[in-house]
Design a protein around this motif. Structure first.
Motif, PDB file in Angstrom:
ATOM      1  N   VAL A 122      10.524  12.005  16.994  1.00  0.00           N
ATOM      2  CA  VAL A 122      10.433  11.983  18.454  1.00  0.00           C
ATOM      3  C   VAL A 122      10.225  10.555  18.940  1.00  0.00           C
ATOM      4  O   VAL A 122       9.404   9.821  18.383  1.00  0.00           O
ATOM      5  CB  VAL A 122       9.253  12.862  18.944  1.00  0.00           C
ATOM      6  CG1 VAL A 122       9.176  12.866  20.473  1.00  0.00           C
ATOM      7  CG2 VAL A 122       9.380  14.282  18.402  1.00  0.00           C
ATOM      8  N   ALA A 123      10.999  10.155  19.940  1.00  0.00           N
ATOM      9  CA  ALA A 123      10.785   8.852  20.587  1.00  0.00           C
ATOM     10  C   ALA A 123      10.525   9.108  22.062  1.00  0.00           C
ATOM     11  O   ALA A 123      11.178   9.960  22.673  1.00  0.00           O
ATOM     12  CB  ALA A 123      12.005   7.957  20.409  1.00  0.00           C
ATOM     13  N   ARG A 124       9.558   8.384  22.609  1.00  0.00           N
ATOM     14  CA  ARG A 124       9.186   8.572  24.025  1.00  0.00           C
ATOM     15  C   ARG A 124       9.146   7.248  24.751  1.00  0.00           C
ATOM     16  O   ARG A 124       8.613   6.271  24.214  1.00  0.00           O
ATOM     17  CB  ARG A 124       7.758   9.132  24.145  1.00  0.00           C
ATOM     18  CG  ARG A 124       7.503  10.393  23.421  1.00  0.00           C
ATOM     19  CD  ARG A 124       5.992  10.672  23.372  1.00  0.00           C
ATOM     20  NE  ARG A 124       5.805  11.871  22.581  1.00  0.00           N
ATOM     21  CZ  ARG A 124       5.823  13.099  23.088  1.00  0.00           C
ATOM     22  NH1 ARG A 124       5.950  13.278  24.378  1.00  0.00           N
ATOM     23  NH2 ARG A 124       5.699  14.139  22.304  1.00  0.00           N
ATOM     24  N   GLY A 125       9.638   7.271  25.990  1.00  0.00           N
ATOM     25  CA  GLY A 125       9.534   6.075  26.825  1.00  0.00           C
ATOM     26  C   GLY A 125       8.655   6.312  28.035  1.00  0.00           C
ATOM     27  O   GLY A 125       8.379   5.387  28.803  1.00  0.00           O
ATOM     28  N   TYR A 126       8.230   7.567  28.225  1.00  0.00           N
ATOM     29  CA  TYR A 126       7.431   7.959  29.399  1.00  0.00           C
ATOM     30  C   TYR A 126       6.295   8.868  28.948  1.00  0.00           C
ATOM     31  O   TYR A 126       6.373   9.500  27.889  1.00  0.00           O
ATOM     32  CB  TYR A 126       8.315   8.685  30.431  1.00  0.00           C
ATOM     33  CG  TYR A 126       9.371   7.776  31.021  1.00  0.00           C
ATOM     34  CD1 TYR A 126       9.222   7.214  32.275  1.00  0.00           C
ATOM     35  CD2 TYR A 126      10.507   7.442  30.275  1.00  0.00           C
ATOM     36  CE1 TYR A 126      10.175   6.349  32.796  1.00  0.00           C
ATOM     37  CE2 TYR A 126      11.466   6.572  30.782  1.00  0.00           C
ATOM     38  CZ  TYR A 126      11.299   6.031  32.046  1.00  0.00           C
ATOM     39  OH  TYR A 126      12.236   5.169  32.553  1.00  0.00           O
ATOM     40  N   VAL A 141      -1.421   8.525  21.719  1.00  0.00           N
ATOM     41  CA  VAL A 141      -0.410   9.531  21.411  1.00  0.00           C
ATOM     42  C   VAL A 141      -0.027   9.330  19.953  1.00  0.00           C
ATOM     43  O   VAL A 141       0.409   8.228  19.565  1.00  0.00           O
ATOM     44  CB  VAL A 141       0.836   9.395  22.317  1.00  0.00           C
ATOM     45  CG1 VAL A 141       1.865  10.471  21.977  1.00  0.00           C
ATOM     46  CG2 VAL A 141       0.449   9.507  23.795  1.00  0.00           C
ATOM     47  N   CYS A 142      -0.213  10.348  19.133  1.00  0.00           N
ATOM     48  CA  CYS A 142       0.090  10.269  17.696  1.00  0.00           C
ATOM     49  C   CYS A 142      -0.561   9.036  17.053  1.00  0.00           C
ATOM     50  O   CYS A 142       0.073   8.330  16.260  1.00  0.00           O
ATOM     51  CB  CYS A 142       1.591  10.238  17.440  1.00  0.00           C
ATOM     52  SG  CYS A 142       2.365  11.829  17.671  1.00  0.00           S
ATOM     53  N   GLU A 158       6.345   0.028  26.101  1.00  0.00           N
ATOM     54  CA  GLU A 158       7.402   0.001  25.080  1.00  0.00           C
ATOM     55  C   GLU A 158       7.623   1.447  24.665  1.00  0.00           C
ATOM     56  O   GLU A 158       6.659   2.219  24.628  1.00  0.00           O
ATOM     57  CB  GLU A 158       6.907  -0.737  23.822  1.00  0.00           C
ATOM     58  CG  GLU A 158       6.768  -2.222  23.939  1.00  0.00           C
ATOM     59  CD  GLU A 158       8.106  -2.916  24.060  1.00  0.00           C
ATOM     60  OE1 GLU A 158       9.106  -2.380  23.498  1.00  0.00           O
ATOM     61  OE2 GLU A 158       8.155  -3.959  24.726  1.00  0.00           O
ATOM     62  N   PRO A 159       8.862   1.813  24.259  1.00  0.00           N
ATOM     63  CA  PRO A 159       9.047   3.153  23.688  1.00  0.00           C
ATOM     64  C   PRO A 159       8.196   3.313  22.420  1.00  0.00           C
ATOM     65  O   PRO A 159       7.975   2.329  21.700  1.00  0.00           O
ATOM     66  CB  PRO A 159      10.533   3.199  23.335  1.00  0.00           C
ATOM     67  CG  PRO A 159      11.170   2.107  24.125  1.00  0.00           C
ATOM     68  CD  PRO A 159      10.121   1.054  24.334  1.00  0.00           C
ATOM     69  N   ILE A 160       7.716   4.521  22.173  1.00  0.00           N
ATOM     70  CA  ILE A 160       6.907   4.770  20.976  1.00  0.00           C
ATOM     71  C   ILE A 160       7.516   5.881  20.123  1.00  0.00           C
ATOM     72  O   ILE A 160       8.253   6.735  20.630  1.00  0.00           O
ATOM     73  CB  ILE A 160       5.438   5.130  21.332  1.00  0.00           C
ATOM     74  CG1 ILE A 160       5.387   6.348  22.272  1.00  0.00           C
ATOM     75  CG2 ILE A 160       4.731   3.928  21.967  1.00  0.00           C
ATOM     76  CD1 ILE A 160       3.968   6.847  22.548  1.00  0.00           C
ATOM     77  N   PHE A 161       7.200   5.829  18.844  1.00  0.00           N
ATOM     78  CA  PHE A 161       7.690   6.816  17.877  1.00  0.00           C
ATOM     79  C   PHE A 161       6.558   7.792  17.599  1.00  0.00           C
ATOM     80  O   PHE A 161       5.488   7.390  17.132  1.00  0.00           O
ATOM     81  CB  PHE A 161       8.101   6.086  16.598  1.00  0.00           C
ATOM     82  CG  PHE A 161       8.682   6.980  15.532  1.00  0.00           C
ATOM     83  CD1 PHE A 161       9.819   7.743  15.779  1.00  0.00           C
ATOM     84  CD2 PHE A 161       8.099   7.039  14.271  1.00  0.00           C
ATOM     85  CE1 PHE A 161      10.364   8.548  14.787  1.00  0.00           C
ATOM     86  CE2 PHE A 161       8.641   7.851  13.269  1.00  0.00           C
ATOM     87  CZ  PHE A 161       9.780   8.607  13.536  1.00  0.00           C
ATOM     88  N   THR A 162       6.776   9.083  17.923  1.00  0.00           N
ATOM     89  CA  THR A 162       5.695  10.070  17.803  1.00  0.00           C
ATOM     90  C   THR A 162       6.208  11.299  17.050  1.00  0.00           C
ATOM     91  O   THR A 162       6.475  12.343  17.644  1.00  0.00           O
ATOM     92  CB  THR A 162       5.191  10.483  19.202  1.00  0.00           C
ATOM     93  OG1 THR A 162       6.280  11.054  19.939  1.00  0.00           O
ATOM     94  CG2 THR A 162       4.642   9.299  19.967  1.00  0.00           C
ATOM     95  N   ALA A 195      12.431   2.874  13.050  1.00  0.00           N
ATOM     96  CA  ALA A 195      13.197   1.813  13.726  1.00  0.00           C
ATOM     97  C   ALA A 195      14.487   2.381  14.323  1.00  0.00           C
ATOM     98  O   ALA A 195      14.870   2.042  15.452  1.00  0.00           O
ATOM     99  CB  ALA A 195      13.511   0.692  12.738  1.00  0.00           C
ATOM    100  N   THR A 196      15.144   3.270  13.576  1.00  0.00           N
ATOM    101  CA  THR A 196      16.405   3.835  14.057  1.00  0.00           C
ATOM    102  C   THR A 196      16.170   4.723  15.278  1.00  0.00           C
ATOM    103  O   THR A 196      16.933   4.677  16.250  1.00  0.00           O
ATOM    104  CB  THR A 196      17.097   4.640  12.936  1.00  0.00           C
ATOM    105  OG1 THR A 196      17.240   3.791  11.793  1.00  0.00           O
ATOM    106  CG2 THR A 196      18.465   5.133  13.368  1.00  0.00           C
TER     107      THR A 196
END
Ligand SMILES: Nc1ncnc2c1ncn2[C@@H]1O[C@H](COP(=O)(O)OP(=O)(O)O)[C@@H](O)[C@H]1O
Ligand SMILES: [Mg+2]
Length: 304
Positions: A122-126, A141-142, A158-162, A195-196
């Protein structure tokens, strides 16, 4: 295919099961049916809809075709970031394998047989949904600390990876942090999918923005082949796997309407259904408005 061609080819009644195919049936997901083509898989998206992880008795006519065609478009857009599971010549694969039914073709992909990683990327920007809930309780978050004072639906610095676990059918996926993710898939693969996913999210956000939509968050799945090479699999950047908002309705401090099951969720919440199967039937206007939402997202993206 163009948006007009896809819209004109949609069925008028929902197809919630796929019967009569000669190929061995491998598995049923919430939405898709998977068949074995020997050297490849046939992924067929039905018109089924799930809400709160329960499959609803009514489908949305054409949803499977809309989401498949949107995934195909996104697979082409993202090919420069990472290779994907599609066999290169989809029309050719259909005819070679004797799949001539037009409705079936529109809702299907012929893909490499890969081993799905055991995490959902999951990637989030908001800050919305489960991310917003978690932030309100912990400021994180995560396991990722975020600045104080953010509001619901605020854009993140910044977008985050969760990532989450992949829960068995009927159970909910659980959020995990970097250490847990690394323990599940290994350090090298974890860093690569992180990263991807972030690169894919940025690209998705940019293209969606050009189409008048905000890509708030999204979930990717990855798989590996026998040689250990990584591929983007499953569906990609559809309203079932992502939260899209109309850009002109966006404002922080509230939950913007999204391009998917918002009407269905609102309807079900108003009924005070206990969110355990069986789910209630949907009224015709909720079905029609939901179909229009899915179509609007497709039109925004590929109809320009
Ligand atoms: N190329 C692939 N190889 C193997 N499995 C795949 C591939 N692409 C997608 N899958 C799997 O197929 C299933 C798709 O069906 P879906 O209805 O989305 O299931 P779910 O209820 O798990 O979301 C998922 O479990 C996904 O991990
Ligand atoms: Mg799925």
């Amino acid at each position: 295919m163009t948006y007009a061609e896809i819209a004109a080819a949609l069925p008028t009644t929902a197809r919630t099961s796929i019967d009569g195919l000669a190929f061995p049936h491998l598995a049923s997901g919430k939405v898709r049916e998977i068949f074995d083509l020997g050297d490849a898989l046939l992924l067929v998206a039905t018109d089924r809809l799930s809400a709160f992880d329960v499959i609803l008795p009514d489908g949305i006519p054409g949803k499977g075709a809309i989401l498949t065609q949107m995934s195909l478009w996104w697979f082409a857009q993202t090919a420069g970031v990472i290779q994907n599971h599609l066999l290169p010549d989809q029309p050719g694969e259909f005819s070679r394998r004797g799949i001539h039914d037009r409705d079936l073709q529109l809702r299907s992909m012929i893909v490499r047989k890969l081993k799905p990683l055991a995490i959902e990327c999951v990637a989030r920007g908001y800050l919305i949904g489960s991310g917003w809930s978690s932030y309100q309780k912990t400021g994180q978050v995560c396991g990722i600390p975020l600045p104080p004072g953010l509001r619901q639906a605020d854009r993140l610095p910044e977008p985050i990876f969760t990532p989450t676990t992949k829960a068995p059918k009927g159970q909910h996926d659980e959020p995990i942090n970097d250490a847990q993710g690394t323990a599940i898939v290994g350090a090298a693969l974890y860093e690569k999918v992180k990263a991807t996913s972030l690169a894919l999210y940025r690209l998705g956000h940019e293209r969606a923005h050009a189409a008048g939509m905000i890509l708030a968050d999204t979930k990717f799945e990855f798989g590996t082949d026998a040689a250990g090479r990584l591929f983007l699999i499953d569906e990609v950047l559809t309203p079932d796997s992502s939260r899209y908002w109309p850009a002109d309705h966006y404002a922080p401090d509230q939950s913007p309407p999204s391009y998917d099951k918002q009407f269905v969720r609102d309807h079900l919440l108003a009924l005070k259904w206990d969110q355990k199967p069986p789910a209630p039937r949907l009224p015709a206007d909720v079905i029609a408005r939901t179909q229009e939402k899915y179509l609007a997202a497709l039109r925004n993206l590929i109809g320009r």
